[in-house]
Design a protein around this motif. Structure first.
Motif, short mmCIF file in Angstrom:
data_model
loop_
_atom_site.label_atom_id
_atom_site.label_comp_id
_atom_site.label_asym_id
_atom_site.label_seq_id
_atom_site.Cartn_x
_atom_site.Cartn_y
_atom_site.Cartn_z
N THR A 1 7.14 -8.00 0.56
CA THR A 1 6.52 -7.23 1.55
C THR A 1 6.52 -6.67 2.89
OG1 THR A 1 4.58 -8.85 1.11
CG2 THR A 1 5.29 -6.99 -0.82
N ILE B 1 7.85 -1.51 -0.99
CA ILE B 1 9.13 -1.97 -0.40
C ILE B 1 9.79 -1.16 0.30
CG2 ILE B 1 10.62 -3.58 0.44
CD1 ILE B 1 8.72 -5.24 -1.45
N ASP C 1 13.62 -10.36 5.45
CA ASP C 1 13.41 -9.18 4.71
C ASP C 1 14.08 -7.85 3.61
OD1 ASP C 1 10.61 -9.31 5.81
OD2 ASP C 1 12.25 -9.40 7.84
N TRP D 1 8.85 1.76 2.14
CA TRP D 1 8.10 1.36 3.54
C TRP D 1 8.62 1.09 4.56
CZ3 TRP D 1 3.50 0.92 6.66
CH2 TRP D 1 3.87 0.11 7.95
N PRO E 1 2.86 -1.99 2.44
CA PRO E 1 3.21 -2.90 0.73
C PRO E 1 2.60 -3.83 0.74
CG PRO E 1 5.13 -1.69 1.66
CD PRO E 1 4.74 -1.50 2.58
N SER F 1 1.96 -5.21 6.71
CA SER F 1 3.08 -3.86 6.25
C SER F 1 1.73 -2.58 5.00
CB SER F 1 4.14 -4.01 5.14
OG SER F 1 3.93 -4.84 4.15
N GLU G 1 8.74 -3.10 -5.38
CA GLU G 1 10.05 -2.84 -4.84
C GLU G 1 10.20 -1.24 -4.19
OE1 GLU G 1 13.44 -4.26 -7.24
OE2 GLU G 1 12.66 -6.40 -7.27
#
Length: 593
Positions: free
Chosen positions: A256, A349, A250, A352, A266, A264, A346
């Motif tokens: 994502t 992410i 991750d 998030w 993303p 998630s 990105e």
């Protein structure tokens, strides 16, 4: 040379490289059990507390070792108990061989004690290969086909051996009419690849896209390096189906994370906005979390032609080993100079993970369950193996736990059965005795069968070179996932009689079994508790009192879900104010700048 059928079974298992058989004894396999004794326990008979746990342990072993898991049980009730664990293997495409006893041949058809029609019972779960052995000379072919089929088709198989046959003298098949020989154990890996022109067509689809999304599942595990190369060339983000959580770490900026109800934001946004989709080794079933039909051109790679092209309208379907296919495709891909899509993915992410951290650090009564996984993320060894049980524990495993390095992880992905978290971890420790294992389980699963399997851990942990096995219990006295499903899907408040659990100390029980134990009811104790558990000299139970009202909010909450939740609160939730406050606080973190 094997003397009895039971002796020969164990000899053949050794020839297949089997080091342990997970099982529970009974008179339907007395001949087999006696053979284990004569064989100096090679392979080792690992005694679970229940046959279902033996099947889960075999499945967990297979998931984390890449080898065939083997389980055994007696006739009748023992064979019935194996079924749930074998269905877990079937639905998650895991190679397991079950060796099952049966009533003596002389008693069959006579309504004898423990006589069950096992061929009818097993014909679905072991549909790829199921055989009842009735003469000794059947054995080599029956056992070898069971192993080869399990390995080739990634499925459970079953060999039924009547109890009296197990004690007969073994006679090999002859070079004669109606005799079936076999070959020495072994199987070469598949090298199936699709036609070159189809790989070229797939590359053209990916080259034409400007917003490429990749979805990977467990079938991409051996192709992780190639997936990263494709993502770099195409500027794609990579979402992970639940069973593919451990395929890529991750901490890669373009990963994502999970997708679907446990996913998630993303991943949801990437699928919502992409114009091209590449699916690698995944049978993710929830089409509503994939792009709208007609929105994206799609390519799928899968080893199983029966499972391809069935979740999204794919333009090119490539049947073959994902690593081999991607290696042939990569030279045909052009690197995209415009990285605006990748940059957007990105940024989503990064935001998030900030959101997850804020949500995890929110106050709760007493401990926020998200923080349990978040604090583990900071300290988890990079060679750990993580198992999770079904229920709300799966939410926090999927969303909050950040994998890095060589961390492996799994759960009951398709059957989503309660109970495999602890036995999976036991199977993992037999697969990799030199690696730490961590099981994240709810108190419902712990009461269902995890408590009993603590005895199995206590019995065998000295065999493991790394003694660390941490069972983390999310202790909220609630069957939490079903409680939230009642609220969000049925508009019904929590029904205490079905949802509330007896309150016990899991730490105290662990101490009774001779295990290390830590009880936590203060969030500020969590970091030190994980540190202590991950440095202990024996298995540990980490008993954390968590708040059942922290909501497992999906990446997008629909109007219907919000409406049903509101109706549940109005209809008399026991702790309505706290529930509303906790939900509002959690959701608000998504909108922090």
């Amino acid at each position: 040379m094997a003397k009895t059928v039971g002796d020969y079974v164990l000899q053949r298992l050794r020839e297949w490289g089997v080091e342990q058989v997970f099982g529970y004894p009974g008179d339907g396999i007395n001949g087999l059990v006696a053979a284990f004794g004569r064989a100096d326990n090679q392979p080792r008979f690992v005694q679970a507390r229940h046959e279902e746990m033996a099947a889960f342990e075999a499945t967990g072993y297979a998931k984390f070792s890449g080898k065939v898991g083997v389980c055994t049980a007696t006739s009748g009730p023992g064979a019935i108990h194996l079924l749930n664990g074998l269905y877990d293997a079937k639905l998650d495409h895991v190679p397991v061989v079950a060796i099952v006893g049966q009533t003596a041949r002389s008693a069959m058809g006579g309504s004898y004690q423990q006589e069950v029609d096992l061929q009818t019972l097993y014909k679905d779960v072991a549909s790829d290969y199921l055989v009842e052995v009735n003469v000794p000379s059947q054995l080599p072919n029956a056992l070898d086909r069971a192993f080869r089929t399990a390995m080739t088709r990634h499925a459970p198989t079953a060999v039924i051996i009547p109890s009296d046959l197990q004690e007969e003298n073994y006679q090999p098949p002859q070079h004669a009419f109606k005799e079936v020989p076999s070959s020495p154990p072994g199987l070469l890996p598949s090298t199936t690849t699709p036609p070159t022109e189809e790989i070229q067509r797939a590359a053209e689809v990916l080259n034409a896209g400007s917003k490429v999304a990749i979805l990977i599942g467990q079938g991409a595990r051996e192709a992780a390096e190639e997936v990263v190369q494709v993502a770099e060339l195409t500027g794609a983000g990579v979402a992970k189906a639940l069973l593919g959580k451990d395929v890529l770490p991750d901490d890669l900026p373009f990963v994502t994370g999970p997708i679907g109800l446990l996913g998630s934001r993303p991943s949801y946004e990437m699928m919502r906005d992409c114009d091209t989709l590449l699916i690698v080794g995944s049978n993710f079933p929830y089409a509503q979390f994939l792009p709208e039909f007609g929105q994206a051109r799609a390519v799928q790679i899968d080893l199983d032609g029966a499972m391809i092209g069935m979740r999204y309208p794919t333009e090119v379907n490539l049947i073959g080993n994902s690593k081999d296919v991607l290696q042939q495709m990569i030279p045909l891909l052009r690197r995209k100079d415009d990285r605006s899509w990748r940059n957007t993915v990105e940024k989503h992410i990064e935001h998030w993970w900030q959101t997850i951290e804020h949500q995890s650090m929110l106050e709760a009564k007493p401990v926020n369950p998200m923080r349990v996984a978040w604090e583990l993320s900071k300290q988890i060894p990079e060679n750990a193996i993580v198992t999770a049980d079904s229920g709300s524990a799966a939410n926090w495993y999927a969303r909050c736990l950040r994998f890095r390095g060589q961390i492996r992880g799994s759960l009951s992905g398709t059957l989503a059965t309660m109970g495999p978290g602890v036995p999976y971890a036991i199977g993992a420790k037999f697969a990799h005795p030199n690696r730490p294992a961590i099981a994240l389980v709810g108190d419902g699963a712990m009461q269902m069968n995890g408590l009993a399997e603590l005895m199995t851990i206590a019995r065998y942990h000295r065999l493991w070179s790394d003694p660390r096995l941490v069972v983390c219990v999310l202790h909220n006295n609630d069957l939490n996932q079903v409680t939230w499903e009642l609220r969000a899907m049925g508009g019904a408040p929590k029904f205490e009689e079905s949802q509330s659990l007896p309150d016990i100390s899991y730490a105290d029980i662990a101490r009774c079994f001779g295990l290390h134990a830590i009880a936590v009811d203060d969030p500020d104790q969590l970091a030190d508790a994980w540190r202590e558990a991950l440095s202990a000299d024996r298995p540990t139970v980490l008993d954390v009192r968590t708040d059942p009202e922290v909501p497992p909010i999906p990446p997008h909450a629909t109007y219907e879900q919000i409406k049903e939740m509101s109706m549940a609160i109005l209809r008399g939730e026991p702790d309505a104010w706290h529930l509303m406050l906790q939900g509002a606080k959690t959701k608000a973190q998504e909108f922090r700048p």
